[in-house]
Design an enzyme around this catalytic site. Structure first.
Site, PDB file in Angstrom:
ATOM      1  N   HIS A 237       0.715  -1.500   0.095  1.00 34.59           N
ATOM      2  CA  HIS A 237      -0.210  -0.222  -0.473  1.00 34.59           C
ATOM      3  C   HIS A 237       0.730   1.804   0.542  1.00 34.59           C
ATOM      4  O   HIS A 237       0.650   2.008  -0.674  1.00 34.59           O
ATOM      5  CB  HIS A 237      -1.008   0.319   1.317  1.00 34.59           C
ATOM      6  CG  HIS A 237      -1.849   1.515   1.572  1.00 34.59           C
ATOM      7  ND1 HIS A 237      -2.757   1.018   0.738  1.00 34.59           N
ATOM      8  CD2 HIS A 237      -1.786   2.556   1.798  1.00 34.59           C
ATOM      9  CE1 HIS A 237      -3.757   2.351   0.899  1.00 34.59           C
ATOM     10  NE2 HIS A 237      -2.460   3.685   1.810  1.00 34.59           N
ATOM     11  N   GLU A 238       1.700   1.342   0.475  1.00 33.92           N
ATOM     12  CA  GLU A 238       2.519   2.276   1.147  1.00 33.92           C
ATOM     13  C   GLU A 238       3.465   2.720  -0.443  1.00 33.92           C
ATOM     14  O   GLU A 238       3.745   3.312  -0.725  1.00 33.92           O
ATOM     15  CB  GLU A 238       2.976   2.498   2.466  1.00 33.92           C
ATOM     16  CG  GLU A 238       2.877   2.097   3.480  1.00 33.92           C
ATOM     17  CD  GLU A 238       1.316   3.133   3.702  1.00 33.92           C
ATOM     18  OE1 GLU A 238       1.386   4.097   3.188  1.00 33.92           O
ATOM     19  OE2 GLU A 238       0.616   3.031   4.662  1.00 33.92           O
TER      20      GLU A 238
ATOM     21  N   HIS B 204       2.056   4.733  -2.970  1.00 38.99           N
ATOM     22  CA  HIS B 204       1.901   5.320  -2.520  1.00 38.99           C
ATOM     23  C   HIS B 204       3.239   6.284  -3.187  1.00 38.99           C
ATOM     24  O   HIS B 204       3.827   7.338  -3.842  1.00 38.99           O
ATOM     25  CB  HIS B 204       1.612   6.034  -1.411  1.00 38.99           C
ATOM     26  CG  HIS B 204       0.424   6.056  -1.305  1.00 38.99           C
ATOM     27  ND1 HIS B 204      -0.610   6.295  -1.489  1.00 38.99           N
ATOM     28  CD2 HIS B 204      -0.158   5.106   0.807  1.00 38.99           C
ATOM     29  CE1 HIS B 204      -2.153   6.459  -0.823  1.00 38.99           C
ATOM     30  NE2 HIS B 204      -1.554   5.885   0.318  1.00 38.99           N
TER      31      HIS B 204
ATOM     32  N   ASP C 129      -4.938   6.733  -1.374  1.00 38.44           N
ATOM     33  CA  ASP C 129      -5.817   6.492  -0.864  1.00 38.44           C
ATOM     34  C   ASP C 129      -7.494   6.845  -1.404  1.00 38.44           C
ATOM     35  O   ASP C 129      -7.797   7.186  -1.733  1.00 38.44           O
ATOM     36  CB  ASP C 129      -6.360   7.110   0.575  1.00 38.44           C
ATOM     37  CG  ASP C 129      -4.386   6.351   1.050  1.00 38.44           C
ATOM     38  OD1 ASP C 129      -4.586   5.682   1.241  1.00 38.44           O
ATOM     39  OD2 ASP C 129      -4.094   7.491   1.997  1.00 38.44           O
TER      40      ASP C 129
END
Length: 853
Positions: A108-109, A112, A119
């Site tokens: 997830h990170e 980014h 998000d």
């Protein structure tokens, strides 16, 4: 895919990344940079530093605590700054239920960080009205099932609703633990079934989440595969047919800093150039380089000589090195000879230049071919910082112009951080003036700095009369300063910790003709336990050929907490003499990605060919505060799950512990990396208005109220000619066929100057039925008929309050809402169940009688 981290690392799930990326991407190499004070035997770090880490594992964030997050300050599809994890998150399994397995959270990170997606949840707008007039949780995909409750005194109850019939802010969405959908990693990586990014087929374009707002409602997978830095590789790579190798872990360490100044003393450096070199190097040696570092000095022209072997910075070493700086210039410019000898000096401590620093200063008027030694310089493993003086400097080198205090600023920027900001030298002031009389000013020294405070005056011909007054009235004149007539500098070292408050300075030019004088003020943290207010500057070079504007960024923060309400100015100065001042904004519009995150931004659109320096100044003013900003990017905290008809609560998220606080008047100066603009001949750099990114909509009865930040004639400068506002009842119409949406009469709307607030209201020509959701967008146009991109989409739902809410996907009342917490006595538990059952039946009957869903 390779990355490296600071401090510590726990194994991450390369297999999750591989699965989410169609078997195309996996973790190959991991370098772990441990603190310099850790004992043990580690490989020597090369160019890896704390400030350049992909992942930082550090103390809890003052506001976010142990929540994972990414510092994301740029636009959709652009790389971010770093991922932040805490030791507690990596070691304490109690947090995994709320955020997800560490491997999934990492993916997830990483999305980014590397691919610039956002998000797919929204903690500020957790619910919204869909086009079919149903309340929906803000999520992607809509196939994620669950129910929403309000937790009161540890018990789950049905949600309350506000006057628009959306759930109140206390209401939270609880997903079913057992899901069938695989999307999406950017929404809820904590779900076992989630292994993929949302693609266009299951992407929820209606959700008011950051991904839709920042990426034009595109799915995260679309951005990654078609718009990110890796788009070309991802479209051509073939999936792996077998399991990839396990990641290779290497533990590295950066010990004491080792620096070699390699200084050009060729004939073209005569006069003011060699003097400026002395002055700037003096400030670096006296004020900037860290205590305990090792410094060597090499000079070069036709040949090269060692002025000083590696010397540890302690005691009288600083002044000893300063006394050896060259003051004469002659001969040709053989850069490769200087570089080669500089690397030999760096090898004096451990027979290697790996990880060491080179500060290479030259006027760039080379008589050899610097390209011939470029490969060996790169292979050395040293960190090479270059400063080129003059208009003839080679394009291989970064340029700093002689104008004003630029060379001093360049040397002042060569700091090295291990994450402890209290050890860094901070530049407060860098200013200059050419005058026949007084050169006056006031400098506020705030509570976070004060140790090792130094005033350095550089003059052109003769020493001025100096008067410096502390806030208490104590006075300092030139008799209390160190005067070096050879380098034309006056230095005042304030003993102990400088008094907080306004310091006043006055310099009087005793000559009858004007002479240039510059002032540099540096300081360090006042206390070891109070991090200072810091400023960092950088350019986002989307293109340097004039095809796109550049973006200036400045981060103003204290211990990672944003400082809001600061007055921030950037000066971009070219070696051709062209200069531009830009006031940077933290308003969430135009070049600025998020409002009130302490990142101040502005477009640089007046592109003229040349080599530019970047200086950012925070100008003192009242009202700056340390804010408690919410995370913009990070894995979602899930309050609990529904398992077998029961709500299981996760540990409660700690409340934000940082309160807004006045930081007082302060001043800072930061120098960013230099950059080159090369606009091809015949190419114009005329740009359209910037895209409006903060359009908002409200409705009162039948009147629509729109607000946004005004763009400019050229991105965010000047005033646009007109606005084209359109609306539709159908999101896809406004999103994909803007010209087919219903136009609004804007003849009464007179555009404001760029960065000002715009407000406009109108009454649609057709009646709006109760429960209808409307979508709005704007396109602006300049005097040359150049049009901006279509704005973000704002939506609003008309609701006239009624005795019952609209159609709501309430949880089935046959679910006896219970929470798995601690065991209770059988009799008490039976009593609770009976009470809830009676209440539920009464509630069901009441809803049925009132005709509710």
């Amino acid at each position: 895919c390779s990355f490296w981290v600071s401090f510590s690392l726990t194994p991450f799930g390369s297999e999750y990344l591989l699965m989410a990326m169609d078997n195309k991407v996996f973790i190959k190499d991991v370098k772990i940079l441990v603190p310099p004070n850790w004992s043990g035997s580690y490989e020597k770090a090369r160019r890896e530093t704390y400030d350049k880490a992909n992942i930082i594992i550090d103390s809890p964030h003052p506001a976010y605590r142990d929540e994972p997050y990414v510092k994301q300050m740029k636009g959709c599809g652009e790389e971010s700054e770093y991922i932040h994890f805490t030791p507690n998150f990596l070691l304490n399994d109690n947090l995994l239920n709320a955020y997800g397995p560490r491997g999934k959270v990492f993916v997830h990170e990483w999305a980014h960080l590397r691919w610039g997606v956002f998000d797919e949840y929204n903690e500020k707008e957790p619910f919204y009205f869909s086009q079919n007039q149903q309340i929906q949780p803000t999520r992607c995909s809509t196939q994620v099932s669950g129910h929403w409750f309000e937790i009161i005194n540890g018990h789950a109850t049905l949600c309350r609703y506000d006057d628009t019939w959306l759930p109140t802010k206390e209401c939270q969405f609880f997903p079913d633990k057992d899901q069938k959908t695989s999307a999406s990693v950017m929404y809820m990586p904590s779900l076992d079934s989630v292994t993929a990014f949302c693609h266009e087929g299951d992407h929820n374009i209606e959700a008011p989440n950051t991904q839709n707002q920042k990426c034009d409602n595109k799915a995260t997978r679309t951005v990654i595969f078609q718009h990110s830095v890796d788009k070309d590789a991802l479209q051509t790579l073939k999936p792996l047919q077998s399991a990839p190798p396990a990641p290779k872990f290497t533990v590295i360490q950066r010990r004491s800093r080792v620096v070699c100044l390699i200084l050009d003393v060729s004939g073209s450096m005569q006069g003011q150039r060699i003097l400026r070199l002395q002055q700037a190097a003096t400030i670096f040696l006296r004020e900037i380089v860290e205590e305990g570092a090792y410094v060597g000095i090499v000079k070069f022209s036709t040949s090269a000589d060692i002025i000083s072997s590696l010397t540890k910075i302690e005691g009288y070493a600083r002044e000893s090195l300063i006394s050896k700086l060259p003051d004469t210039a002659s001969g040709s410019t053989n850069m490769c000879t200087g570089l080669k000898l500089g690397f030999e000096v760096l090898q004096q401590d451990d027979k290697s230049a790996v990880g060491d620093d080179v500060i290479f200063l030259t006027d760039g008027e080379a008589t050899d071919d610097i390209q011939s030694c470029l490969k060996s310089a790169v292979n050395s493993g040293a960190i090479i910082n270059t400063i080129a003086m003059g208009l003839s400097a080679s394009n291989v080198l970064v340029t700093m112009n002689l104008i004003s205090n630029q060379l001093v600023d360049a040397f002042s920027s060569f700091t090295m951080s291990d994450g402890d900001l209290t050890k860094l030298t901070i530049q407060l002031v860098s200013t200059g003036s050419s005058t026949t009389g007084w050169f006056n000013g006031t400098v506020p020294i705030d509570r976070t700095v004060g140790n090792s405070t130094t005033f350095t005056i550089i003059y052109e011909r003769s020493a001025p009369t100096v008067s410096i007054h502390a806030p208490s009235g104590s006075a300092y004149d030139q008799t209390r300063m160190t005067h070096n007539a050879a380098t034309k500098t006056l230095t005042l070292n304030i003993p102990g910790t400088a008094e907080p408050g306004d310091w006043r300075y006055s310099f009087f030019n005793t000559e009858s003709t004007a002479q240039a004088m510059t002032l540099t003020i540096t300081s360090r943290a006042a206390r070891d336990d109070v991090p200072p207010v810091m400023v960092k500057a950088q350019m986002n070079q989307l293109a340097s050929d004039g095809s796109k504007p550049m973006v200036v960024f400045a981060e103003v923060s204290q211990n990672h907490v944003p400082v809001l309400g600061a007055k921030v100015m950037a000066t971009l100065q070219s070696d051709t003499g062209y200069s531009e001042d830009l006031f940077l904004l933290d308003n969430g519009a135009g070049a600025d990605n998020f409002k009130n995150d302490g990142i101040y931004s502005r477009y640089f659109a007046k592109l003229i060919s040349g080599r530019y320096s970047l200086k950012v100044r925070v100008i003192p003013q009242e009202g700056a505060i340390r804010g408690s900003h919410n995370r913009n990017s990070g894995a979602l905290y899930v309050p609990g799950y529904i398992v077998d008809g029961k709500v299981q609560l996760n540990p409660q998220k700690p409340p934000v512990s940082v309160q807004s606080a006045d930081v007082g008047r302060f001043i800072r100066t930061a120098t960013g990396e230099s950059f080159v603009v090369n606009v091809p001949k015949g190419v114009t750099t005329k740009f359209p208005p910037a895209k409006i990114t903060d359009l908002r909509a409200k409705i009162q009865v039948d009147t629509i109220f729109l607000s946004w930040t005004a763009p400019g004639e050229d991105f965010d400068f000047g005033t646009v000619e007109s606005y084209d506002i359109r609306w539709s009842k159908h999101l896809k119409t406004i999103l994909y066929n803007f010209r087919n949406a219903t136009p609004v009469n804007t003849s009464a709307l007179h555009p404001q100057e760029a960065t000002l607030d715009e407000q406009f209201s109108f009454l649609p020509e057709v009646a709006i039925k109760n429960g209808t959701t409307l979508f709005f967008a704007i396109q602006s146009q300049d005097k040359q008929a150049l049009k901006s991109e279509v704005s973000n989409i704002a939506q609003v739902t008309k609701f006239v309050p009624s005795p019952k809410p609209p159609e709501i996907s309430e949880p089935p009342l046959k679910l006896i809402i219970s929470i798995v917490t601690i065991a209770c006595a059988v009799a008490i538990l039976a009593c609770i169940i009976a009470t809830i059952t009676v209440w539920a039946l009464k509630r069901k009957k009441a809803v049925k009688e009132s005709g509710g869903a």
